[in-house]
Design an enzyme around this catalytic site. Structure first.
Site, PDB file in Angstrom:
ATOM      1  N   ARG A  48       0.848  -1.190   0.000  1.00 34.92           N
ATOM      2  CA  ARG A  48       0.000   0.000   0.000  1.00 34.92           C
ATOM      3  C   ARG A  48       0.883   1.239   0.000  1.00 34.92           C
ATOM      4  NH1 ARG A  48       2.333   2.057   3.674  1.00 34.92           N
ATOM      5  NH2 ARG A  48       0.872   3.780   3.501  1.00 34.92           N
ATOM      6  N   ARG A  89      -7.381  -0.508  -6.932  1.00 37.46           N
ATOM      7  CA  ARG A  89      -7.723   0.552  -5.955  1.00 37.46           C
ATOM      8  C   ARG A  89      -7.864   1.840  -6.769  1.00 37.46           C
ATOM      9  NH1 ARG A  89      -4.425   1.082  -0.558  1.00 37.46           N
ATOM     10  NH2 ARG A  89      -6.361   2.028   0.131  1.00 37.46           N
ATOM     11  N   ASP A 234      -2.293  10.660  -2.689  1.00 40.81           N
ATOM     12  CA  ASP A 234      -2.646   9.554  -3.594  1.00 40.81           C
ATOM     13  C   ASP A 234      -2.977  10.064  -4.983  1.00 40.81           C
ATOM     14  OD1 ASP A 234      -3.208   8.529  -0.715  1.00 40.81           O
ATOM     15  OD2 ASP A 234      -2.938   6.780  -2.004  1.00 40.81           O
TER      16      ASP A 234
HETATM   17  O1  MRU Z   1      -4.658   3.151   2.173  1.00 44.96           O
HETATM   18  P1  MRU Z   1      -3.175   3.384   2.025  1.00 44.96           P
HETATM   19  O2  MRU Z   1      -2.381   2.883   3.174  1.00 44.96           O
HETATM   20  O3  MRU Z   1      -2.666   2.899   0.689  1.00 44.96           O
HETATM   21  O4  MRU Z   1      -3.048   4.958   2.021  1.00 44.96           O
HETATM   22  C1  MRU Z   1      -1.781   5.516   1.821  1.00 44.96           C
HETATM   23  C2  MRU Z   1      -1.770   6.979   1.960  1.00 44.96           C
HETATM   24  O5  MRU Z   1      -2.791   7.635   2.075  1.00 44.96           O
HETATM   25  C3  MRU Z   1      -0.454   7.651   1.840  1.00 44.96           C
HETATM   26  O6  MRU Z   1      -0.403   8.782   2.656  1.00 44.96           O
HETATM   27  C4  MRU Z   1      -0.277   8.074   0.375  1.00 44.96           C
HETATM   28  O7  MRU Z   1      -0.411   6.964  -0.463  1.00 44.96           O
HETATM   29  C5  MRU Z   1       1.018   8.709   0.154  1.00 44.96           C
HETATM   30  S1  MRU Z   1       2.288   7.486   0.352  1.00 44.96           S
HETATM   31  C6  MRU Z   1       3.745   8.021   0.001  1.00 44.96           C
END
Ligand code: MRU
Length: 337
Positions: A48, A89, A234
Site C-alpha cells: 500500500r 484501488r 494519492d
Molecule cells: O490506504 P493506504 O495505506 O494505501 O493509504 C496511503 C496513503 O494515504 C499515503 O499517505 C499516500 O499513499 C502517500 S504514500 C507516500
C-alpha cells in the site's frame, strides 16, 4: 545502521511483497505468482501507499504476461487482467499510471517489460531523494535552520515507496540535517498505518516520535506544539487539490487556523494533470468490518452501518506547497501544477 526496508522486490523471477498487514509484529514476505493474487494483496493492503502501488502495478504487467504464456490466455483475457489490476484501488493514480505506462510496450516482449518495471522502481527511489531535498530546503527557507516539531499522517515512508519516502523522506532529510526535534505520528484509523508502520520506520531510524490518535491532531496543532505538518498524496489535481488518507483534511484545516505550514509531498507520478480539481477524484470506500471489528473481534452492534472512506481531498486553499522531486509548487501563492 539499520537495514533498508524493502516493501517490494523482484527475486528469482517472482514478485515478493513484505506483508504490511502483519507489521510491526511479524516481518513476513509473500511471493506473488498470479495477477489475481496481486490484486488481492493490493486490496488487502499487503502492499500500500501510492508510489509503491505504482511499482507493484508495473511488475504486475510482467506477472500477467508470464501467466498468459503459462495458461494460454487469449489477448482479450490479458487485456482484462491488466484492466482489473489497474482498477484494483481507485484513488492512488500511481497504480493506473504505471500499468498504462508499462502495458503500452507489451509488443516489445516480456524482457523489455521487466526492464521497464525495474526502471520505474529506480525512478521512484530517485524521486524520494529529490522530494527529501526540496521539502527540507522549503522548511528551512520558511521556518529557519532550527529544530522543528513535525506532524505526519498515515505512512509515507520506505513502506510506501522504493526509497526513503515522500513526507517521511522529507522528515528523514530534516533529521539528517539535525532539524527534527520530534515527530507526532497520527495513528491513522482504521488500519493504523501511522501507529503500526510509521512508528516502526521512525523507531528503526532513531527519529524521536510520539503516536497520537487522529482526533488529537487539531488539539496538538492549535496548542502550539507543532511547527509544520507534512502528508503524502494519492492523487493531486492541477489546481493542487490533494487526496490522501482520511483525516488529512482535518489536519489541513487546523494548520490553516493555526497559521502553520501544511505540505503535501508526492512524486510527479501522483499528479493527475488530466483533472482540474479534486472534485474529479474517486474516493475508495472500504468495508464495514474495518470499523465494526477490531483484530477479529466484533466491537459494534451486529448490522451497524458505516461510512468508511479511505481518503479525503484537501482543497488547494489549505495547502502551503506541494513538494515533488522536481520543485516546490507554491500553492498558497497561487501556483498550480
Ligand atoms: O490506504 P493506504 O495505506 O494505501 O493509504 C496511503 C496513503 O494515504 C499515503 O499517505 C499516500 O499513499 C502517500 S504514500 C507516500
Amino acid at each position: 545502521m539499520s537495514t533498508p526496508i524493502k516493501a517490494i522486490d523482484w527475486k528469482n523471477e517472482k514478485l515478493v511483497l513484505l506483508d504490511q498487514t502483519l507489521l510491526p509484529v511479524e516481518e513476513s514476505y509473500i511471493t506473488i505468482e498470479t495477477i489475481q493474487a496481486l490484486i488481492t494483496a493490493i486490496q488487502r493492503l499487503v502492499v500500500r501507499g501510492a508510489p509503491v502501488l505504482g511499482v507493484a502495478g508495473a511488475y504486475g504487467v510482467v506477472i500477467a504476461l508470464d501467466q498468459a504464456a503459462q495458461e494460454n490466455w487469449t489477448p482479450a483475457q490479458l487485456e482484462q487482467a491488466l484492466d482489473d489490476l489497474r482498477d484494483a484501488r481507485p484513488t492512488a493514480v500511481n497504480l493506473a499510471w504505471a500499468v498504462e505506462k508499462i502495458r503500452k510496450d507489451i509488443a516489445r516482449g516480456r524482457d523489455f517489460i521487466l526492464a521497464s518495471a525495474h526502471e520505474l522502481a529506480l525512478e521512484d527511489l530517485r524521486s524520494c531523494i529529490g522530494m527529501g531535498n526540496n521539502g527540507a530546503d522549503w522548511l528551512v527557507r520558511e521556518l529557519g535552520a532550527r529544530s522543528l516539531t513535525l506532524l505526519t499522517h498515515c505512512n509515507t515512508g520506505s513502506l510506501a515507496t522504493t526509497g526513503t519516502g515522500t513526507a517521511l523522506g522529507v522528515i528523514r532529510e530534516m533529521h539528517t540535517r539535525g532539524f527534527v526535534k520530534e515527530v507526532y505520528a497520527d495513528e491513522s484509523r482504521p488500519l493504523l498505518q501511522g501507529a503500526r508502520l510509521t512508528a516502526w520506520e521512525l523507531m528503526k531510524s532513531g527519529i524521536p516520535h510520539l503516536i497520537q490518535p487522529d482526533s488529537a491532531a487539531a488539539m496538538a496543532i492549535l496548542s502550539g506544539r507543532i511547527d509544520a505538518a507534512l502528508i503524502g498524496a494519492d492523487r493531486i489535481a492541477r489546481n493542487g487539490d490533494s487526496a490522501n488518507k482520511i483525516g488529512s483534511l482535518s489536519i489541513a484545516l487546523a494548520c490553516h487556523e493555526a497559521g502553520i505550514p501544511f505540505l503535501v509531498v508526492a512524486p510527479e507520478s501522483s499528479v493527475d494533470r488530466s483533472i482540474e480539481t479534486g472534485a474529479d477524484i474517486t474516493i475508495e470506500i472500504r468495508g464495514d468490518e474495518e470499523l465494526t471489528f477490531f483484530k477479529g473481534i466484533q466491537i459494534s452492534p451486529i448490522g451497524a452501518r458505516t461510512f468508511n472512506p479511505a481518503f479525503d481531498v484537501t482543497p488547494a486553499k489549505y495547502i502551503s506547497a506541494v513538494i515533488t522531486e522536481i520543485q516546490a509548487y507554491e500553492i498558497a501563492k497561487g501556483e498550480t501544477l
